[in-house]
Design an enzyme around this catalytic site. Structure first.
Site, mmCIF file in Angstrom:
data_model
loop_
_atom_site.group_PDB
_atom_site.id
_atom_site.type_symbol
_atom_site.label_atom_id
_atom_site.label_comp_id
_atom_site.label_asym_id
_atom_site.label_seq_id
_atom_site.Cartn_x
_atom_site.Cartn_y
_atom_site.Cartn_z
ATOM 1 C CG HIS A 185 -1.770 -1.323 1.189
ATOM 2 N ND1 HIS A 185 -2.841 -1.570 0.364
ATOM 3 C CD2 HIS A 185 -1.592 -2.467 1.912
ATOM 4 C CE1 HIS A 185 -3.308 -2.783 0.583
ATOM 5 N NE2 HIS A 185 -2.571 -3.361 1.504
ATOM 6 C CD GLU A 200 -2.009 -3.745 4.850
ATOM 7 O OE1 GLU A 200 -1.394 -4.721 4.395
ATOM 8 O OE2 GLU A 200 -3.210 -3.492 4.570
ATOM 9 C CG HIS A 262 0.599 -6.821 2.065
ATOM 10 N ND1 HIS A 262 -0.366 -5.966 1.576
ATOM 11 C CD2 HIS A 262 1.494 -6.985 1.059
ATOM 12 C CE1 HIS A 262 -0.059 -5.628 0.334
ATOM 13 N NE2 HIS A 262 1.067 -6.238 -0.009
ATOM 14 C CD GLU A 327 -1.676 -10.331 4.521
ATOM 15 O OE1 GLU A 327 -1.566 -9.377 5.340
ATOM 16 O OE2 GLU A 327 -2.315 -10.247 3.463
#
Length: 363
Positions: A185, A200, A262, A327
């Site tokens: 992102h 995030e 992430h 993640e």
């Protein structure tokens, strides 16, 4: 009497099933994206549901209004009007009509049945995804073209789509290896947002910077898809352009490994844990995932090991080299969000990932 008893018994046995079928599903969320990674561009609308539903679609006489009806469904979203892509599907209005939810989609051009697809997706317990109804609306009046992934140069990086040499190394130690790190992102895309508002994109960047330093200390050459809070392709780019720009950096530099950072999220705040995703396009993607996951699975403050999982993700599919997407916990979990704000946690994740990558290369 016996026959009547059996009939009554059978009815009583069926009653719970009948009741469960009659219970309405909740429409919990809806989102959309413009997809340009197809012969004809299209808008995809995805609706999250608490239970499977039947859907029916109809098109108005002038072809500019499509109504998708979700049977026996309750509208549980605060936002009922969604503004989308004015060139394909300009808006979607969600409304409760008796026991059903009507999704009214407006399009600038008249459509026919071949321009619209409606299909359902089952609940995905592995990746924590609910039941979904998907509506695809194709752009009208566009000649189909060959699929072309990420060939336009990024306005931010100037790097166009590149196949690179297609060669990479998987052994011989970390020194001298080329690694591309992708902080997930950034810029106009905050990613997932935690209960206190922590974004995030602000968690992935410092972890990635620490990881860069840890890898360089071991002799690796490291590139990053972004080093500040920016979009890689450009603000509000389509998903394909943005993801393609990240992959282009890795491919153009003939990287030996690609690592995308992430943080996960889910609508249940008690869900947590750490996972690593891979796509088995080479014989080494799963091995890279396992080496890294074995190091990061038990970072203090997180709900443990969710394992390695195969994921059909753009950056994993289109990178030439072995690639993983980690993640690092769930930002939606208050305890894990709190841990992610810690500089110590950021460094711990980075150092552990670096060890996993070094182990993958045999050093």
């Amino acid at each position: 009497m016996r026959k009547l008893f059996l009939i009554c018994f059978a009815f009583l046995m069926a009653l719970p099933l009948l009741l469960s079928q009659a219970k309405a599903a909740n429409l919990q969320d809806a989102r959309w994206v413009t997809r340009t990674d197809a012969p004809v561009p299209y808008v995809r609308m995805v609706m999250d549901l608490s239970a499977p539903v039947k859907a029916a679609a109809s098109i108005s006489k002038d072809g500019k209004t499509t109504t998708v009806t979700l049977k026996n469904t309750k509208l549980k979203m605060a936002k009922s009007n969604i503004i989308m892509d004015s060139s394909i599907a300009s808006s979607a209005q969600l409304s409760q009509v008796g026991k059903d939810v009507a999704v009214t989609i407006k399009t600038p051009s008249a459509l026919d049945t071949s321009d619209i697809k409606v299909f359902s997706l089952k609940k995905d317990t592995v990746n924590q995804k609910p039941y979904r109804i998907v509506v695809d609306v194709q752009k009208k009046g566009v000649a189909p073209k060959p699929v072309n992934y990420g060939k336009k140069p990024s306005p931010a990086t100037g790097i166009a789509g590149s196949k690179g040499s297609g060669k990479y190394s998987t052994s011989g130690g970390l020194a001298g290896k080329v690694i591309t790190i992708d902080p997930g992102h950034g810029g106009s895309d905050p990613g997932a947002i935690g209960p206190t508002g922590y974004q995030e994109k602000n968690a992935t960047l410092p972890i990635s910077k620490y990881l860069k330093s840890a890898l360089e200390a071991r002799g690796a050459k490291v590139y990053m898809t972004r080093t500040t809070d920016v979009d890689v392709y450009g603000p509000n780019a389509s998903g394909v352009d943005e993801l393609g720009a990240r992959v282009n950096i890795a491919n153009a530099h003939n990287s030996d490994a690609f690592v995308s950072i992430h943080i996960n999220s889910f609508n249940n705040p008690t869900v947590g844990g750490i996972a690593t995703y891979y796509y088995a396009k080479t014989g080494n993607d799963a091995r890279l995932a396992q080496k890294v996951q074995s190091q990061i699975a038990n970072v203090p403050g997180f709900n443990g090991d969710r394992g390695i999982q195969e994921g059909n993700l753009y950056v994993l599919r289109h990178s030439n080299m072995p690639a993983i997407l980690v993640e690092l916990g769930f930002i939606s979990n208050p305890n894990e969000e709190r841990a992610l704000k810690s500089d110590q946690t950021e460094q711990d994740f980075a150092n552990r990932i670096a060890v996993g990558i070094a182990n993958y290369f045999g050093g």
